[in-house]
Design a protein around this motif. Structure first.
Motif, short mmCIF file in Angstrom:
data_model
loop_
_atom_site.label_atom_id
_atom_site.label_comp_id
_atom_site.label_asym_id
_atom_site.label_seq_id
_atom_site.Cartn_x
_atom_site.Cartn_y
_atom_site.Cartn_z
N THR A 39 50.19 -45.60 2.68
CA THR A 39 51.14 -45.79 3.60
C THR A 39 52.51 -45.18 2.76
N ARG A 78 50.65 -46.80 8.78
CA ARG A 78 49.63 -47.71 8.40
C ARG A 78 48.37 -47.52 9.36
N GLU A 107 57.17 -51.60 3.75
CA GLU A 107 55.82 -51.82 4.45
C GLU A 107 55.49 -53.10 4.05
#
Ligand code: HEC
Ligand code: HEC
Length: 505
Positions: A280, A238, A340
């Motif tokens: 991401t 990220r 994530e």
């Protein structure tokens, strides 16, 4: 389908996707909406993020979308860092500080070889000037890295970091318990990172241990394993993508600058929180690199008996020349779940670079979007005649919850000698110090080395020095057919996309 067909089709598909991206506005992903999907069905949320990430990385962003930056009056893009431009709102005054560019309108403008999300040819090498010297002799030159299989890379780095942090805590606890100095080896997944010592201060409950970090090797003193970028200066995908968008394309994410216009191009909110989550997840879940041997075993590539034997002998030569001391063939992953945002210290972000609270922005480390590295990757699934599916894009399972990452790296930094030094030590751990570059996919990613200066694999090997000097000499001491076997093995480590008609590029 044969392997060469797949590649040809891939090229056709690439041309098509350029065209369609030109016409379409890039998507905007809403993090709150993504969380709502996640609460309903994790896989749907994952697929939604993956597809949006695919579109974002392929889309061609225009000035109106926020691409570009106010480099100077009437100039929005530049291939050279312009630290000389210090006028109001000009290049050197942007926030956060620029390293280079902006010089591209899409991620895949650079990440293009041999297919979308791949590495880059020499022509799109990037020049960066992180120290704002304004002096071309100090610029760092970087060749574009490929983006395949990176979720597993972050996962290994997270697990190594957790292990190293646990060893440091153990040293402190033992020093207090024994009321004596303690030194412990920092070894994780079989890779050594030097050692750490703890000295007790005070007795009983009041005891705190003073840590001596001076003998830590190959990783920053905070023991966070950072593997992204040639220099290994970012721990998360990220953060890397956020910086890439800003530096290479002039796309400033909300989480980077909030509502402000840090590059003075008149556009704000250039990438949303959800956009970066999608990018991401997309990069993390791209198919892993493979090998000609593996493709041949699946009937997707023809290898003669001789070719196969050569590649197999080449793999042995890699060990013989001690290349595998650094290019460690594979590492175990205990938990194959990529999350994530990450919850691992050094990877988790409680607050975002713009100062905002991550949870207030919808990023919950305790309720992440996650996928399984051994089964969920959408690309390179092969339906076989007998009805079974081979998931060539996923990582092999290891035990009940784990995976194996075949990456040819030890995830630590080494001094590679003056021949491979940057002109300046911009990151503070040595101009000639680099984390071991993966060899996964290396047969498809030339030119090689951080600056792309090696146009053959042989040149990449002979450029090795410093800690790799003995290994390089072992390579040079081999007979030339043996050297060629080693190179044939490297050439066999390829990147392919087998489903070009599908969404997954
Ligand atoms: C102008 C060319 C260019 C563009 C455009 C570009 N990149 Fe890159 N990318 C590079 C280069 C060069 C590197 C190596 C940089 C380094 O080592 O510092 C890289 C490295 C990366 C890496 C690290 C890979 C690894 O294994 O360490 C990621 C992730 C990445 N880029 C993502 C993106 C994303 C996402 C975008 C679009 C938002 C993008 N890049 C746009 C050139 C580019
Ligand atoms: C001391 C650790 C170390 C040893 C030993 C080592 N390498 Fe490397 N290797 C690296 C690092 C670090 C890089 C990245 C250097 C750079 O880009 O400046 C690299 C880069 C490479 C590359 C280029 C990868 C790319 O994507 O551009 C190849 C190919 C390679 N090594 C092959 C070998 C072979 C073959 C051997 C054995 C003869 C070997 N290496 C031994 C650390 C090592």
């Amino acid at each position: 389908m044969t392997y060469s067909n797949a590649l040809r089709l891939g090229a056709v598909c690439l041309a098509f996707s350029y065209q369609s991206a030109w016409a379409e506005a890039p998507p905007q992903v809403n993090q709150v909406e993504l969380n709502r999907l996640l609460a309903e069905d994790r896989l749907t949320a994952f697929e939604h993020a993956f597809e949006a990430g695919d579109e974002i990385t392929e889309a061609t962003y225009t000035l109106k979308d926020g691409a570009g930056a106010a480099v100077a009056a009437g100039q929005s893009f530049t291939r050279l860092p312009r630290a000389d431009l210090t006028g109001t709102g000009e290049w050197a005054m942007h926030f956060p500080t620029r390293e280079g560019g902006p010089q591209a309108q899409s991620c895949i403008a650079c990440h293009a070889a041999p297919l979308a999300n791949g590495a880059g040819p020499m022509a799109v090498n990037v020049a960066v000037d992180p120290l704002h010297t304004g002096d071309p002799s100090q610029f760092l030159e970087r060749n574009t890295l490929h983006l395949f299989g990176l979720g597993a890379v972050q996962r290994v780095a997270e697990e190594m970091t957790m292990d190293l942090h646990a060893i440091a805590l153990l040293a402190a606890d033992q020093a207090c318990a024994d009321q004596a100095p303690v030194t412990l080896d920092l070894t994780t997944k079989g890779v050594g990172f030097g050692n750490i010592s703890a000295q007790p201060e005070g007795g009983g409950d009041a005891c705190t241990a003073k840590l001596d970090r001076s003998q830590i090797k190959g990783v920053d003193p905070d023991l966070v394993v950072r593997m992204f970028g040639w220099k290994g200066n970012h721990s998360t995908l990220r953060a890397f993508a956020r910086n890439a968008a800003h530096n290479e394309m002039g796309l400033q994410a909300v989480e980077l600058v909030g509502q402000k216009d840090g590059d003075y191009d008149g556009v704000t909110e250039e990438l949303s929180i959800g956009d970066l989550t999608a990018v991401t997840i997309y990069m993390a879940a791209l198919e892993r690199p493979t090998s000609l041997l593996e493709l041949a075993d699946l009937g997707l590539h023809d290898l003669t008996k001789d070719e196969r034997a050569r590649i197999e002998r080449g793999q042995e030569r890699l060990a013989q020349a001690q290349c595998t001391a650094c290019h460690v063939p594979s590492l175990p992953i205990e938990s194959a779940r990529f999350s994530e945002p990450s919850a691992v210290p050094g990877f988790a972000e409680d607050s975002l670079p713009d100062g905002s609270d991550a949870m207030a922005q919808g990023l919950y480390a305790q309720m992440p979007l996650w996928f399984d590295l051994t089964s969920d990757q959408p690309n390179n699934r092969i339906d076989q005649a007998d009805g079974t599916v081979v998931q060539l894009g996923s990582f092999p399972k290891r035990g009940a919850t784990g995976a194996t990452l075949t990456w040819y790296s030890d995830f630590r930094r080494h001094d590679m000698g003056p021949g491979l030094a940057d002109p300046v030590d911009a990151f503070g751990f040595g101009a000639s110090v680099w984390p071991t570059r993966s060899l996964a996919g290396v047969g498809s990613t030339g030119p090689w080395l951080h600056n792309g200066h090696a146009t053959t694999l042989r040149d990449a090997i002979t450029a090795h020095g410093g800690d790799a000097m003995v290994s390089k000499q072992a390579f040079l001491a081999m007979e030339s057919p043996e050297q060629e076997e080693l190179i044939a093995f490297l050439e066999n480590l390829v990147i392919v996309n087998l489903d070009p008609e599908e969404e997954g590029h």
